[in-house]
Design a protein around this motif. Structure first.
Motif, PDB file in Angstrom:
ATOM      1  N   ARG A  63       0.838  -1.256  -0.412  1.00  0.00           N
ATOM      2  CA  ARG A  63       0.154   0.013   0.030  1.00  0.00           C
ATOM      3  C   ARG A  63       0.919   1.130  -0.583  1.00  0.00           C
ATOM      4  NH1 ARG A  63      -5.725   0.910   1.006  1.00  0.00           N
ATOM      5  NH2 ARG A  63      -6.320   2.961   2.034  1.00  0.00           N
ATOM      6  N   LEU A  64       0.424   2.290  -0.768  1.00  0.00           N
ATOM      7  CA  LEU A  64       1.482   3.155  -1.171  1.00  0.00           C
ATOM      8  C   LEU A  64       0.825   4.332  -0.642  1.00  0.00           C
ATOM      9  CD1 LEU A  64       4.025   4.062  -3.890  1.00  0.00           C
ATOM     10  CD2 LEU A  64       1.669   5.997  -3.341  1.00  0.00           C
ATOM     11  N   LEU A  65       1.192   5.581   0.340  1.00  0.00           N
ATOM     12  CA  LEU A  65       0.179   6.355   0.230  1.00  0.00           C
ATOM     13  C   LEU A  65       1.523   7.703  -0.732  1.00  0.00           C
ATOM     14  CD1 LEU A  65      -1.310   8.242   2.270  1.00  0.00           C
ATOM     15  CD2 LEU A  65       0.718   8.496   3.828  1.00  0.00           C
ATOM     16  N   ASP A  66       0.754   8.125  -0.579  1.00  0.00           N
ATOM     17  CA  ASP A  66       1.372   9.693  -1.912  1.00  0.00           C
ATOM     18  C   ASP A  66       1.256  11.089  -1.031  1.00  0.00           C
ATOM     19  OD1 ASP A  66       1.585  11.561  -3.811  1.00  0.00           O
ATOM     20  OD2 ASP A  66       0.946  10.426  -5.366  1.00  0.00           O
ATOM     21  N   ILE A  67       1.893  11.098  -0.187  1.00  0.00           N
ATOM     22  CA  ILE A  67       2.204  13.056   0.615  1.00  0.00           C
ATOM     23  C   ILE A  67       2.202  13.949  -0.721  1.00  0.00           C
ATOM     24  CG2 ILE A  67       2.887  13.522   2.253  1.00  0.00           C
ATOM     25  CD1 ILE A  67       3.981  11.208   2.850  1.00  0.00           C
ATOM     26  N   GLY A  68       0.963  15.102   0.001  1.00  0.00           N
ATOM     27  CA  GLY A  68       1.253  16.474  -1.156  1.00  0.00           C
ATOM     28  C   GLY A  68       0.779  15.902  -1.960  1.00  0.00           C
ATOM     29  N   ALA A  69      -0.292  14.766  -2.771  1.00  0.00           N
ATOM     30  CA  ALA A  69      -0.349  14.370  -3.590  1.00  0.00           C
ATOM     31  C   ALA A  69      -0.608  15.332  -5.152  1.00  0.00           C
ATOM     32  CB  ALA A  69      -1.343  13.218  -3.790  1.00  0.00           C
ATOM     33  N   SER A  91      -3.210  15.573  -7.974  1.00  0.00           N
ATOM     34  CA  SER A  91      -4.234  15.038  -8.620  1.00  0.00           C
ATOM     35  C   SER A  91      -4.448  14.096  -8.149  1.00  0.00           C
ATOM     36  CB  SER A  91      -4.003  15.619 -10.399  1.00  0.00           C
ATOM     37  OG  SER A  91      -3.345  14.684 -10.804  1.00  0.00           O
ATOM     38  N   GLY A  92      -3.470  13.084  -7.755  1.00  0.00           N
ATOM     39  CA  GLY A  92      -2.921  11.601  -7.816  1.00  0.00           C
ATOM     40  C   GLY A  92      -2.563  10.996  -8.780  1.00  0.00           C
ATOM     41  N   ILE A  93      -1.935  11.576 -10.277  1.00  0.00           N
ATOM     42  CA  ILE A  93      -2.288  11.136 -10.785  1.00  0.00           C
ATOM     43  C   ILE A  93      -0.414  10.052 -10.976  1.00  0.00           C
ATOM     44  CG2 ILE A  93       0.123  13.077 -11.691  1.00  0.00           C
ATOM     45  CD1 ILE A  93      -1.572  11.040 -13.872  1.00  0.00           C
ATOM     46  N   TYR A  94       0.456  10.433  -9.364  1.00  0.00           N
ATOM     47  CA  TYR A  94       1.763   9.732  -9.216  1.00  0.00           C
ATOM     48  C   TYR A  94       1.029   8.561  -8.741  1.00  0.00           C
ATOM     49  CZ  TYR A  94       5.201  12.833 -10.309  1.00  0.00           C
ATOM     50  OH  TYR A  94       6.327  13.529 -11.271  1.00  0.00           O
ATOM     51  N   ALA A  95      -0.325   8.274  -7.769  1.00  0.00           N
ATOM     52  CA  ALA A  95      -0.610   6.969  -6.837  1.00  0.00           C
ATOM     53  C   ALA A  95      -1.336   6.454  -8.314  1.00  0.00           C
ATOM     54  CB  ALA A  95      -1.631   7.462  -6.126  1.00  0.00           C
ATOM     55  N   ASP A 118      -1.374   2.983   7.846  1.00  0.00           N
ATOM     56  CA  ASP A 118      -1.638   1.431   6.997  1.00  0.00           C
ATOM     57  C   ASP A 118      -1.075   1.568   6.086  1.00  0.00           C
ATOM     58  OD1 ASP A 118      -2.904   3.610   6.257  1.00  0.00           O
ATOM     59  OD2 ASP A 118      -4.769   2.822   5.650  1.00  0.00           O
ATOM     60  N   CYS A 119       0.122   2.369   5.438  1.00  0.00           N
ATOM     61  CA  CYS A 119       0.741   1.766   4.403  1.00  0.00           C
ATOM     62  C   CYS A 119       2.069   1.533   4.527  1.00  0.00           C
ATOM     63  CB  CYS A 119       0.610   3.889   3.527  1.00  0.00           C
ATOM     64  SG  CYS A 119      -1.031   3.503   3.326  1.00  0.00           S
ATOM     65  N   ASP A 120       2.791   0.733   3.801  1.00  0.00           N
ATOM     66  CA  ASP A 120       4.192   0.462   3.040  1.00  0.00           C
ATOM     67  C   ASP A 120       5.435   1.164   2.583  1.00  0.00           C
ATOM     68  OD1 ASP A 120       3.217  -0.923   1.748  1.00  0.00           O
ATOM     69  OD2 ASP A 120       3.857  -3.388   2.301  1.00  0.00           O
ATOM     70  N   VAL A 121       4.945   2.499   2.008  1.00  0.00           N
ATOM     71  CA  VAL A 121       5.474   3.077   1.343  1.00  0.00           C
ATOM     72  C   VAL A 121       4.807   4.583   1.084  1.00  0.00           C
ATOM     73  CG1 VAL A 121       6.660   3.257  -1.021  1.00  0.00           C
ATOM     74  CG2 VAL A 121       5.788   0.648  -0.734  1.00  0.00           C
ATOM     75  N   HIS A 122       6.304   5.272   0.909  1.00  0.00           N
ATOM     76  CA  HIS A 122       5.731   6.697   1.298  1.00  0.00           C
ATOM     77  C   HIS A 122       6.277   7.304   0.154  1.00  0.00           C
ATOM     78  CE1 HIS A 122       5.186   7.629   5.679  1.00  0.00           C
ATOM     79  NE2 HIS A 122       3.581   6.292   5.490  1.00  0.00           N
ATOM     80  N   LEU A 123       5.379   7.720  -0.578  1.00  0.00           N
ATOM     81  CA  LEU A 123       5.737   8.700  -2.014  1.00  0.00           C
ATOM     82  C   LEU A 123       5.853  10.236  -1.574  1.00  0.00           C
ATOM     83  CD1 LEU A 123       6.819   9.207  -5.136  1.00  0.00           C
ATOM     84  CD2 LEU A 123       4.416   8.597  -5.552  1.00  0.00           C
ATOM     85  N   PHE A 124       6.777  10.984  -1.762  1.00  0.00           N
ATOM     86  CA  PHE A 124       7.143  12.342  -1.638  1.00  0.00           C
ATOM     87  C   PHE A 124       7.536  12.796  -3.214  1.00  0.00           C
ATOM     88  CE2 PHE A 124       7.899  12.723   3.134  1.00  0.00           C
ATOM     89  CZ  PHE A 124       6.634  13.006   3.472  1.00  0.00           C
ATOM     90  N   SER A 125       6.440  12.603  -3.925  1.00  0.00           N
ATOM     91  CA  SER A 125       6.886  13.366  -5.382  1.00  0.00           C
ATOM     92  C   SER A 125       6.748  15.217  -5.858  1.00  0.00           C
ATOM     93  CB  SER A 125       5.696  12.515  -6.609  1.00  0.00           C
ATOM     94  OG  SER A 125       6.388  13.469  -8.012  1.00  0.00           O
TER      95      SER A 125
END
Length: 344
Positions: free
Chosen positions: A179-185, A187-191, A242-249
């Motif tokens: 499960r990935l958390l796209d932080i400051g995401a 539009s959500g395009i990366y997620a 509840d996520c095991d991957v965090h993304l700061f894009s």
């Protein structure tokens, strides 16, 4: 209106690098103009100095001064010996007012450009200017709380992300992640793109209002709502656990060092042991000698946000301080790339 993209695993046939670079590097000329208007290079020729000494003498703040000096080093106008900056022969010959080859007058007509004037204030205060030089505008972070600005800016970043997200998603190895958390995401395009490329993975888009509503609509229109959800919140107040991957894009570059340090600490506290952190951004190299494209882009960020493009070395140090084990930097496209880090 940009046609809506439904195949989030597709890539363009051609390379848009030069088109990105015009936009990304737009403000660099204004920072050079600001420095020339202060006769900065003539002073530096006579007074080789550290960054701290430059800041003390000119009344500059560290963040914008660092961006400025990185730009000059990447152009080979200045070199850094140890921690001391010196003019190169090119700088001596063409940027010092005592030289018969001095090009300062060629830039004089640009001194009154609004962005060039802004840079003088940003250098001295460390505070971002109004977006696109608009004195009546909020800085970028406040502007994003306004519905109209948030909608237009999110659309712009979604347009850019259609290409960048594909390149990132295809280079990531997310085997065994859930499960990935796209932080400051935004539009959500990366997620959505990462979920499309890695079908075993679900994702959460995390952003504040009104961006959360914009993202939710786009995720549904892309047909991704079964695997990509939206959670509303301020990343500085804490993150879902509840996520095991965090993304700061393209997020950390909007903030100064203290805020980056805080966000990495919050991420570390929210990830499980062994959790993965992905920083996707435009990176300066470890010795701050390039790449030029990124140094130019950093000028835009320094002007309009509280941040800059950080070097791989700066990120490695901050990640280690936060308790992560940093990995190597990897390129993607148009001067972007990513670093991975594992939570200890």
């Amino acid at each position: 209106m940009v046609p809506f993209m439904t195949d989030l695993t597709a890539s363009p046939v051609t390379d848009p690098l030069s088109i990105y670079r015009y936009r990304d590097g737009l403000y660099a000329v204004d920072l050079v103009t600001a420095a020339l208007s202060l006769d900065f290079f003539t002073w530096l020729a006579a007074h080789p100095s550290t960054l701290a000494e430059i800041c003390v003498h000119h009344g500059f703040k560290e963040r914008p001064a660092d961006v400025m000096m990185t730009l000059f080093v990447t152009n080979s106008w200045v070199r850094c010996n140890g921690s001391t900056f010196h003019l190169t022969p090119t700088g001596q010959e063409h940027l010092c007012s005592g030289s018969e080859w001095f090009l300062g007058p060629y830039y004089a007509s640009l001194h009154d450009r609004p962005i060039a004037r802004d840079f003088i204030q940003v250098l001295r205060t460390g505070k971002p200017a109004g977006w696109s030089g608009d004195k009546a505008a909020f800085d970028w972070h406040k502007a994003m709380e306004q519905e109209d600005f948030a909608r237009s800016f999110t659309a712009a970043m979604d347009c850019r992300g259609r290409y960048l997200a594909q390149a990132l998603a295809k280079k990531l190895d997310l085997t065994g992640r859930n499960r990935l958390l796209d932080i400051g995401a935004g539009s959500g395009i990366y997620a959505c793109s990462i979920a499309a490329q890695h079908p075993h993975l679900s994702a959460v888009v995390f952003d504040q209002a009104p961006v959360d509503r914009i993202a939710g609509k786009l995720i549904t229109e892309r047909g991704c709502a079964d695997r990509v959800t939206v959670t509303t919140g301020n990343m500085f107040d804490g993150l879902p656990t509840d996520c095991d991957v965090h993304l700061f894009s393209n997020v950390l570059h909007d903030w100064d060092v203290n805020e980056v340090r805080q966000l990495l600490a919050i991420s570390h506290a929210s990830l499980p042991p062994g959790g993965l952190l992905i920083i996707h951004d435009a990176f300066i190299n470890a010795d701050k000698t390039g790449p030029l494209h990124v140094a130019e882009y950093s000028c835009l960020l320094m002007h309009s946000t509280q941040g800059k493009c950080y070097s791989t070395g700066e990120y490695a140090a901050l990640l280690t301080e936060a308790g992560f084990t940093p990995g190597e930097y990897q390129d993607t496209v148009v001067g972007r790339g990513f670093m991975l880090a594992t939570r200890g």
